[in-house]
Design an enzyme around this catalytic site. Sequence first.
Site, short mmCIF file in Angstrom:
data_model
loop_
_atom_site.label_atom_id
_atom_site.label_comp_id
_atom_site.label_asym_id
_atom_site.label_seq_id
_atom_site.Cartn_x
_atom_site.Cartn_y
_atom_site.Cartn_z
N ASP A 54 0.83 -1.19 0.00
CA ASP A 54 0.00 0.00 0.00
C ASP A 54 0.88 1.26 0.00
O ASP A 54 1.72 1.42 0.90
CB ASP A 54 -0.89 -0.04 1.27
CG ASP A 54 -2.07 0.89 1.18
OD1 ASP A 54 -2.11 1.72 0.26
OD2 ASP A 54 -2.97 0.78 2.04
N ASP A 55 0.73 2.10 -1.01
CA ASP A 55 1.48 3.37 -1.08
C ASP A 55 2.99 3.20 -1.21
O ASP A 55 3.75 4.07 -0.76
CB ASP A 55 1.23 4.23 0.18
CG ASP A 55 -0.11 4.93 0.20
OD1 ASP A 55 -0.89 4.76 -0.76
OD2 ASP A 55 -0.38 5.65 1.18
N ASP A 115 -0.16 -0.31 -4.92
CA ASP A 115 -1.34 0.33 -5.52
C ASP A 115 -1.09 1.74 -6.05
O ASP A 115 -1.76 2.19 -6.97
CB ASP A 115 -2.55 0.30 -4.56
CG ASP A 115 -2.28 1.02 -3.25
OD1 ASP A 115 -1.13 1.45 -3.02
OD2 ASP A 115 -3.21 1.13 -2.43
N ASN A 116 -0.15 2.43 -5.44
CA ASN A 116 0.25 3.74 -5.97
C ASN A 116 1.57 4.14 -5.32
O ASN A 116 2.01 3.51 -4.36
CB ASN A 116 -0.81 4.83 -5.72
CG ASN A 116 -1.29 4.91 -4.29
OD1 ASN A 116 -2.42 4.50 -3.98
ND2 ASN A 116 -0.45 5.39 -3.39
N CYS A 159 -5.57 5.03 -3.56
CA CYS A 159 -5.81 3.63 -3.22
C CYS A 159 -7.04 3.03 -3.88
O CYS A 159 -6.95 2.06 -4.64
CB CYS A 159 -5.94 3.45 -1.71
SG CYS A 159 -4.46 3.94 -0.80
#
Length: 502
Positions: free
Chosen positions: A31-32, A302-303, A67
């Site tokens: 995540d991130d 995700d990013n 997200c």
Amino acid sequence: MKVLTVVVTLVAICALSGGQLLPNIVLILTDDQDDVLGSETGIPKTKELIGKQGMTFNNMFVSSPLCCPSRSSIFTSMYVHNHKGVNNSIDGNCNSLSWQQTREPYAFPVHLHDQGYQTFFAGKYLNTYADPAVGGVKHVPLGWDWWVGLVGNSRYYNYHLSVNGTDEAHGSVYEDDYLTDIIKKRGMEFLEQQSNRNPFFMMLSTPSCHEPFTPAPQYSSNFGGYVAPRNGSYNHHAGPDKHWLIRQAITPIPDDTAQTIDEIYRDRLRTLLSVDDMVEDVYNKLNEMSLLDNTYIIFTSDNGYHLGQFSMPWDKRQLYEFDIRVPLMVRGPGITPGKTSDVPVMNIDLGPTFLDIAQTSIPNYMDGISFKPTLMSNSDSQTVRENMLVEHYGEHVVNIPNCPQLHNQGLFVCHSHCECQDSWNNTYSCLRVVKPGMNYKYCEIEDLENFVEVYDLAKDPHEFVNLRNSTDQQLLTTFKQELYKLVHCSGSGCVTPPIKYS
Ligand SMILES: *[C@@H]1O[C@H](CO)[C@@H](O)[C@H](O)[C@H]1NC(C)=O
Ligand SMILES: *[C@@H]1O[C@H](CO)[C@@H](O)[C@H](O)[C@H]1NC(C)=O
Ligand SMILES: *[C@@H]1O[C@H](CO)[C@@H](O)[C@H](O)[C@H]1NC(C)=O
Ligand SMILES: *[C@@H]1O[C@H](CO)[C@@H](O)[C@H](O)[C@H]1NC(C)=O
Ligand SMILES: *[C@@H]1O[C@H](CO)[C@@H](O)[C@H](O)[C@H]1NC(C)=O
């Protein structure tokens, strides 16, 4: 008994190809996690076991640097304008009832399941997952046999899980509750029950390295001397080259903000160490079970993230490389160890690639394409797509608790010194062109100035110089037309033919 035998035989036939069991697939989604700010320092074993033993992609992009829109793209293999999950809220279609009815049943896990795969999910799904307004923990998305879904957004402690549709509360004891480790533990339980009868798809979706950036206790003081990278656009004053939101950043970065940025940088790396342990344990377990040779392991995020770039404190949501690029490493049968690829790929391509690996057809409503040919190829010439689309719908709220003077102005995520990381007019679509001899970004921002940003990444990798006033008019027109096509594309129409440049 007879009925049971028939069912088992049918499943076995679906899952076999030429007498060989179809390959297993393990997707690890962080995540991130950025690809350009040095987050790889936190995953040395992953780089060794997946990267060095497989393929590392240098050009992996997300359809949106936020997200829920990005995750919705991963599951549906659609661009944001097609899956319509535009932000992190239910009213922006993040896990809304409408999304659950019209998008989720067509996502790639359903097709894998139909193909005979045993499917397992653990960790963060979509940001508003299990909200009482949209079905609560009872809602288990179609296509999953084993479901361990985190309620809501990323946390490390004090959270709830939906375990096959039943609520499970967790507190703050490291051994019982640290989410990354719980995801690993449940994943191991799933692996232990795999026989050779069905292939499996396992998705481990970690809270790391999202806020609140809480490391496991044994890693809480690693990376003591590290600070966030000062190169690139860190502390760079953006000026008139950038659209409104970016011009609000304070340069030089105030001392207290710089200090927080460094703490966040270290904590992000620390949380990734637990992900790294998870990858190693999954690898060892597959090895022990003699499944490694028939399993693809995919590692991505995700990013991206920023930490002081263009003096923006910390977050994602921006159109620049640090927020739209993510790591991608893949190991598995047929992939030459140690290869890197410059072929441009996207999060919407993951689903089609999995379906390709599973030897089932890719539905025509998917906007992405399989990059399996690239994985199998020994040359770098396997360019399947040149033009990519990035879309973001700026989030905004009425009340900004820490900055009351900013109430009702259409802003969001405002840190100390009231520097906001999103606004209603941080809404944009970008064309990203990556091909031999050309590396460009063309963005139209939907603000009161109709701001345009154009970067030649080959000459200006940190996006300092906006070329909107110095780019050849014909080239600008071509970019504008190509962006228009992508913003309105669907299915195979989203893989637009190469642009011809004069
Ligand atoms: C969840 O469901 C799967 C498939 O039915 C089952 O094998 C597994 O044991 C269940 N997990 C729990 C914790 O009940
Ligand atoms: C900064 O330097 C590090 C180490 O050389 C490099 O890995 C990273 O990509 C650079 N970051 C940027 C934004 O240029
Ligand atoms: C999310 O999108 C919806 C629909 O456009 C909008 O009404 C809502 O205000 C957005 N939420 C935020 C936090 O921006
Ligand atoms: C962007 O939005 C902010 C906050 O509403 C506003 O103050 C500013 O004038 C807007 N700028 C542009 C260029 O749209
Ligand atoms: C660049 O072009 C924009 C839009 O045409 C214009 O508003 C702006 O003043 C120009 N900037 C410079 C430095 O010429």
